[in-house]
Scaffold this motif. Structure first.
Motif, PDB file in Angstrom:
ATOM      1  N   ASN A 285       0.829  -1.213   0.000  1.00 50.49           N
ATOM      2  CA  ASN A 285       0.000   0.000   0.000  1.00 50.49           C
ATOM      3  C   ASN A 285       0.858   1.256   0.000  1.00 50.49           C
ATOM      4  OD1 ASN A 285      -2.417  -1.445   0.033  1.00 50.49           O
ATOM      5  ND2 ASN A 285      -2.510  -1.502   2.266  1.00 50.49           N
ATOM      6  N   ARG A 286       1.965   1.223   0.707  1.00 41.46           N
ATOM      7  CA  ARG A 286       2.878   2.374   0.707  1.00 41.46           C
ATOM      8  C   ARG A 286       3.498   2.586  -0.669  1.00 41.46           C
ATOM      9  NH1 ARG A 286       6.032   4.550   4.438  1.00 41.46           N
ATOM     10  NH2 ARG A 286       7.890   3.646   3.460  1.00 41.46           N
ATOM     11  N   ASP A 287       3.860   1.493  -1.306  1.00 41.63           N
ATOM     12  CA  ASP A 287       4.457   1.596  -2.638  1.00 41.63           C
ATOM     13  C   ASP A 287       3.449   2.084  -3.679  1.00 41.63           C
ATOM     14  OD1 ASP A 287       6.882   0.740  -1.671  1.00 41.63           O
ATOM     15  OD2 ASP A 287       6.631  -1.345  -2.305  1.00 41.63           O
ATOM     16  N   TRP A 288       2.179   1.758  -3.464  1.00 40.18           N
ATOM     17  CA  TRP A 288       1.135   2.056  -4.447  1.00 40.18           C
ATOM     18  C   TRP A 288       0.648   3.500  -4.353  1.00 40.18           C
ATOM     19  CZ3 TRP A 288      -0.511  -0.271  -8.667  1.00 40.18           C
ATOM     20  CH2 TRP A 288      -1.732   0.110  -9.232  1.00 40.18           C
ATOM     21  N   ASN A 289       0.607   4.044  -3.126  1.00 38.81           N
ATOM     22  CA  ASN A 289      -0.031   5.339  -2.923  1.00 38.81           C
ATOM     23  C   ASN A 289       0.912   6.271  -2.165  1.00 38.81           C
ATOM     24  OD1 ASN A 289      -1.698   7.412  -1.494  1.00 38.81           O
ATOM     25  ND2 ASN A 289      -3.392   6.371  -2.520  1.00 38.81           N
ATOM     26  N   GLU A 290       1.258   7.392  -2.784  1.00 33.09           N
ATOM     27  CA  GLU A 290       2.215   8.317  -2.191  1.00 33.09           C
ATOM     28  C   GLU A 290       1.682   8.955  -0.908  1.00 33.09           C
ATOM     29  OE1 GLU A 290       5.667  10.203  -1.477  1.00 33.09           O
ATOM     30  OE2 GLU A 290       5.288   8.673  -3.003  1.00 33.09           O
ATOM     31  N   LYS A 291       0.370   9.178  -0.857  1.00 39.98           N
ATOM     32  CA  LYS A 291      -0.224   9.748   0.356  1.00 39.98           C
ATOM     33  C   LYS A 291      -0.044   8.794   1.533  1.00 39.98           C
ATOM     34  CE  LYS A 291      -4.067  12.084   0.038  1.00 39.98           C
ATOM     35  NZ  LYS A 291      -5.516  12.448  -0.040  1.00 39.98           N
ATOM     36  N   ILE A 292      -0.246   7.502   1.281  1.00 34.33           N
ATOM     37  CA  ILE A 292      -0.041   6.493   2.324  1.00 34.33           C
ATOM     38  C   ILE A 292       1.433   6.419   2.691  1.00 34.33           C
ATOM     39  CG2 ILE A 292      -0.133   4.016   2.820  1.00 34.33           C
ATOM     40  CD1 ILE A 292      -2.740   3.905   1.250  1.00 34.33           C
TER      41      ILE A 292
END
Length: 345
Positions: A285-292
């Motif tokens: 999820n961190r890799d997928w979404n910069e906000k996360i």
């Protein structure tokens, strides 16, 4: 229905002279504290791991674990900053069971809180001075903060305490990162109200005097899942949960939006092996979404020398409270996190 005094009044100054950091040991702790603060503020992009045994029940085993963790920290220091869980007071759902080192410095003997206080300071001191690591503890009893505030670098407020006004107000006066967990119901609003209170100045009675705090901008979220009335676990580390939590941070205009994922407890259903999967899914999820990636920057992992848990302290380095990942799996997981954070360099 009375309080019976069972010891002389405790001299806090005398207690704090037990295991007092000085010289290079103090300087090293203060330097690590600055690094930890920079991570919470987003000035240092390393991942934070609050990692270690569910409860520090045995000094020998805890120090054994600490020495192993210190060697691992050196290997991954460019991408991961670790603070060791040295949890010395344990909340009990119904009041029964092992309540931690502060109650029973010898788990096989009757409670002895005076010796427990000494054992708590001694253990934090030994972890810091023998390994160079800094430590985390749960602030189960706010009035005990002054017993260890000079040693502990990270304070956690648990699911059963987060709605308590004294915990929130005392957190507002702590000069260190303080993670507040969502309550066992999973209600995020309760947790965020606690963080709001902790980040703002408060006036209240504490240790027999009126005090005023400045607010703690390093107070932040720990997501630990919830439990429904019918006994179902409701995890809150999923992709949509993370975006919702970030949105709540924004709406409440809180400082330093930082999210720690508690990989055990109601997120894992206390299935200790699930911690590995939860870390992996969060990394995706961190890799997928910069906000996360910007906000979800910590993991709380329950880990000890041996896998699982036991009812009685028979197996060395095995938890007597919640089940933990054993050392081999812990080392592999930390290296996996390190490799994930290092890719593309």
């Amino acid at each position: 229905m009375t309080f019976e005094v069972t010891s002389p009044k405790i001299d806090m100054k005398e207690v704090k002279n037990l295991g007092k950091l000085k010289g290079q040991e103090l300087e090293k702790k203060l330097q690590r504290d600055k690094e930890l603060e920079a991570i919470i503020k987003g000035e240092d992009d390393r991942l934070l791991l609050i990692i270690g045994p569910c409860s520090s029940d045995n000094e020998e085993a805890v120090l054994d674990y600490a020495h192993r963790l210190a060697k691992l920290q050196e290997k991954v220091k460019d991408k991961i900053f670790m603070v060791m869980r040295v949890y010395t007071a344990k909340p009990r759902t119904n009041g029964d069971g092992y309540k931690g080192l502060i109650h029973q410095p010898n788990i096989n003997a009757l409670p002895n809180l005076i010796n427990g206080i000494k054992a708590v300071r001694d253990l934090h001191y030994k972890v810091i001075t023998q390994t160079g690591l800094t430590t985390a503890d749960e602030m189960l009893y706010p009035e005990n903060l002054s017993l260890i505030d000079d040693l502990v670098s990270y304070h956690a407020i648990g699911a059963r305490s987060v709605e308590n006004q004294q915990h929130r107000f005392v957190a507002s006066g702590i000069d260190a990162p303080t993670g507040l967990k969502n309550p066992t119901s999973g209600n995020l609003k309760v947790m965020f109200n606690g963080i709001y209170a902790a980040q703002h100045p408060q006036e209240f009675l504490f240790s027999g005097t009126e005090v005023k705090t400045s607010g703690n901008p390093l107070a932040h979220v720990i997501l630990r899942g919830g439990l429904k009335e019918d006994g179902r676990y409701v995890p809150n580390y999923y992709y949509d949960n993370l975006l919702h939590t970030i949105d709540m941070y924004d709406k409440m205009n809180l400082k330093n939006p930082f999210i720690v994922i508690d990989t055990n407890h109601d997120n894992s259903g206390k299935q200790f092996m699930e911690q590995i999967r939860i870390v992996r899914q969060t990394l995706i999820n961190r890799d997928w979404n910069e906000k996360i990636r910007k906000s979800v920057r910590g993991f709380m992992i329950e880990s000890y020398i041996e896998d699982g848990r036991q009812d009685h302290p028979e197996v060395y380095g095995k938890s007597v409270t919640d089940p933990c990942l054993g050392w081999d799996k812990t080392e592999a997981l930390v290296m996996e996190i390190f490799e994930n954070e290092s890719k593309g360099e």
